[in-house]
Design a protein around this motif. Structure first.
Motif, short mmCIF file in Angstrom:
data_model
loop_
_atom_site.label_atom_id
_atom_site.label_comp_id
_atom_site.label_asym_id
_atom_site.label_seq_id
_atom_site.Cartn_x
_atom_site.Cartn_y
_atom_site.Cartn_z
N ALA A 144 0.93 -1.27 -0.12
CA ALA A 144 -0.07 -0.11 -0.09
C ALA A 144 0.78 1.32 -0.03
O ALA A 144 0.66 2.52 -0.82
N ARG A 145 2.06 1.12 0.67
CA ARG A 145 2.75 2.46 0.82
C ARG A 145 3.55 2.60 -0.63
O ARG A 145 3.43 3.95 -0.73
N ALA A 146 3.88 1.59 -1.27
CA ALA A 146 4.52 2.01 -2.42
C ALA A 146 3.49 2.30 -3.45
O ALA A 146 3.69 3.33 -4.10
N LEU A 147 2.08 1.99 -3.26
CA LEU A 147 1.12 2.31 -4.35
C LEU A 147 0.59 3.71 -4.35
O LEU A 147 0.24 4.18 -5.06
N ALA A 148 0.74 4.07 -2.94
CA ALA A 148 0.47 5.23 -2.58
C ALA A 148 1.07 6.54 -3.38
O ALA A 148 0.46 7.67 -3.44
N MET A 149 2.44 6.18 -3.98
CA MET A 149 2.98 7.11 -4.49
C MET A 149 2.48 7.10 -6.13
O MET A 149 3.09 7.75 -6.94
N GLU A 150 1.72 6.22 -6.46
CA GLU A 150 0.92 6.06 -7.83
C GLU A 150 1.94 5.78 -8.91
O GLU A 150 2.14 6.49 -9.90
N PRO A 151 2.71 4.91 -8.48
CA PRO A 151 4.05 4.58 -9.37
C PRO A 151 3.63 3.87 -10.79
O PRO A 151 2.43 3.28 -10.77
N GLU A 152 4.21 3.99 -11.80
CA GLU A 152 3.90 3.50 -13.04
C GLU A 152 4.48 2.08 -12.98
O GLU A 152 3.81 1.17 -13.74
N VAL A 153 5.58 1.68 -12.42
CA VAL A 153 6.28 0.41 -12.58
C VAL A 153 6.27 0.04 -10.97
O VAL A 153 6.58 0.92 -9.94
N LEU A 154 5.94 -1.12 -10.42
CA LEU A 154 6.34 -1.77 -9.25
C LEU A 154 7.16 -2.77 -9.24
O LEU A 154 7.11 -3.76 -10.03
N LEU A 155 8.22 -2.70 -8.49
CA LEU A 155 9.27 -3.95 -8.25
C LEU A 155 8.94 -4.55 -7.14
O LEU A 155 8.71 -4.02 -6.02
#
Ligand SMILES: Nc1ncnc2c1ncn2[C@@H]1O[C@H](COP(=O)(O)OP(=O)(O)OP(=O)(O)O)[C@@H](O)[C@H]1O
Ligand SMILES: [Mg+2]
Lengths: 234, 213
Positions: free
Chosen positions: A142-153
């Motif tokens: 959730a924390r990573a998604l909160a930055m609305e990234p285009e790529v998630l590793l």
């Protein structure tokens, strides 16, 4: 979306990545498999500049990666790396507020939605030390998604978890697969990789040995090294 | 009774000097220690080495020697300070050296995953330090800082050696004059009171920062 061209990476004398080239399309889900020490994590960490490469180029979204890459690329770690002095909610809103300069209210609205998505609404005021490993990893997602990234590793997102907690994290990742976020996943969960991925990359000794469609790659591997690896892990 | 009251009053004046020295040292050596610790855990090896030499000198030689050096030796080459300035200067520099090492160890004890997660979220070095690393490091440095804070209470008595009228020296003056043990009993009570207050303060601080553990 991600273009990796002839990348070399050394740690001192040790050649960890050797002429790695791969193109990853927007929305594609790519899993990287391979034996321990083959350079999977290093490759992933080069994409968001946690490691610098020695040779070659990496482009994300058509632009050569620079220090702003983390605005586009998020990461989920094997060891979660939640901020222990912040509650679940604070963990999620921290970067949106201080990096993206969102208003607190807006950040909380986003965080609420994400915590609901990962099934942790009732834990939002709890500190990480009170969570199970599976819950911690869902907060980290959730924390990573909160930055609305285009790529998630994802670097082995379930390797630090007890077996009975792996499922809940994999399910969350599977749900993300339906959205158009590009994902690169290093994993030892072969069944999961097979189900979720558009493409599998097999690495050994710093090189990409084989890549391709999951069914074909798991059922009819071309390379001897991959066959040996699969026999060992499945 | 009246004798005790008068003696206490006299000693309290000395205590005031002690407290003043204590407060100034504490207030100045903390930011200096943090700054130097950040330099020492930075990437620049020149800064690292300079800070290393500084902590090596000031932690490796007696505080009393440093005090004598500043107050008695520096005037020889034309640098003169008042008693109080010499004492405060020496104490700040000496204690900052200890705090530098404590803070540096605190920062380095934070898991490197915390730095990586911060970086992966796009935080700058400064944001990472102030929002993520230092708050966690504070929690870990409270116990050693508490030790130093108590040591400082006791070390302030060293200024009696350069003739400053602090708590200890006032007590000694009365004792020599009246030949009674009462002034020292009062001094003991006052030192214990100060130490206890400091211990209590740090215990509260520790409670405040123990959230999430
Ligand atoms: N910071 C580092 N300094 C020196 N060597 C490193 C560093 N990080 C990784 N290595 C080495 O680089 C090689 C590749 O490591 P990497 O972590 O990328 O492998 P991996 O495929 O992710 O392995 P695993 O499945 O065990 O996580 C290994 O030999 C490792 O010891
Ligand atoms: Mg790895």
């Amino acid at each position: 979306m991600i273009k990796i061209n002839n990348v070399y990476k050394k740690f001192g004398e040790l050649e960890v990545l050797e002429n790695v080239t791969i193109d990853i399309k927007k929305g594609e889900i790519v899993s990287i498999i391979g034996p321990s020490g083959s350079g999977k994590s290093t490759l992933l960490r080069c994409i968001n500049k946690l490691e610098d490469i020695n040779l070659g180029d990496i482009y994300v979204d058509g632009k050569k990666i620079d220090k702003n890459i983390s605005k586009k690329v998020g990461m989920v770690f094997q060891g979660f790396n939640l901020f222990p002095h912040k509650t679940v909610l604070e963990n999620v809103i921290e970067a949106p507020i201080i990096v993206k300069k969102l208003k607190r209210k807006k950040a909380i609205a986003i965080a609420d939605k994400l915590l609901k998505k990962v099934g942790l609404t009732d834990k939002k005021d709890v500190y990480p030390s009170k969570l199970s490993g599976g819950q911690k990893q869902r907060v980290a997602i959730a924390r990573a998604l909160a930055m609305e990234p285009e790529v998630l590793l994802f670097d082995e997102p379930t390797s630090a978890l007890d077996p009975e907690l792996i499922g809940e994290v994999l399910n969350v990742i599977k749900e993300l697969a339906n959205e158009d976020i590009t994902m690169v996943i290093v994993t030892h969960q072969m069944q999961f990789a097979k189900e979720i991925s558009d493409r599998i990359v097999f690495m050994d000794e710093g090189k990409i040995i084989e890549k391709g469609d999951p069914k074909q790659l798991f059922n009819n591997p071309n390379e001897k090294r991959l066959r040996r690896f699969l026999k060992r892990v499945i | 009774m009246e004798y005790i009251l008068n003696t206490t009053k006299f000693i309290l004046q000395g205590t005031l000097t002690t407290i003043k020295l204590y407060t100034i040292t504490a207030i100045l050596c903390i930011p200096l220690g943090i700054l130097l610790a950040l330099l020492k855990s930075s990437k620049s090896s020149i800064l690292k080495n300079l800070v290393g030499i500084y902590t090596w000198i000031f932690r490796g030689t007696p505080l009393l020697l440093q005090l004598f050096f500043v107050y008695f030796a520096l005037p020889v080459i034309g640098i003169r300070f008042s008693q109080f300035t010499a004492a405060a200067l020496t104490f700040v520099i000496n204690y900052a050296a200890y705090l530098t090492e404590i803070f540096r160890a605190g920062i380095e004890s934070i898991d490197k995953g915390q730095f990586e997660a911060s970086k992966a979220l796009g935080m700058s070095y400064k944001q990472t330090m102030t929002r993520i690393i230092i708050p966690q490091a504070i929690r870990r440095v409270i116990p050693p800082c508490s030790n130093e804070a108590i040591n400082l209470v006791k070390d302030t008595a060293l200024v009696a050696a350069i003739g400053m009228g602090d708590l200890l020296r006032s007590a000694k003056i009365v004792m020599t004059r009246d030949f009674t043990i009462i002034p020292f009993m009062i001094a003991i009570a006052l030192y214990l009171l100060m130490s206890s207050l400091i211990v209590t303060f740090f215990r509260k601080l520790e409670e405040k920062y123990s959230i999430g553990t």
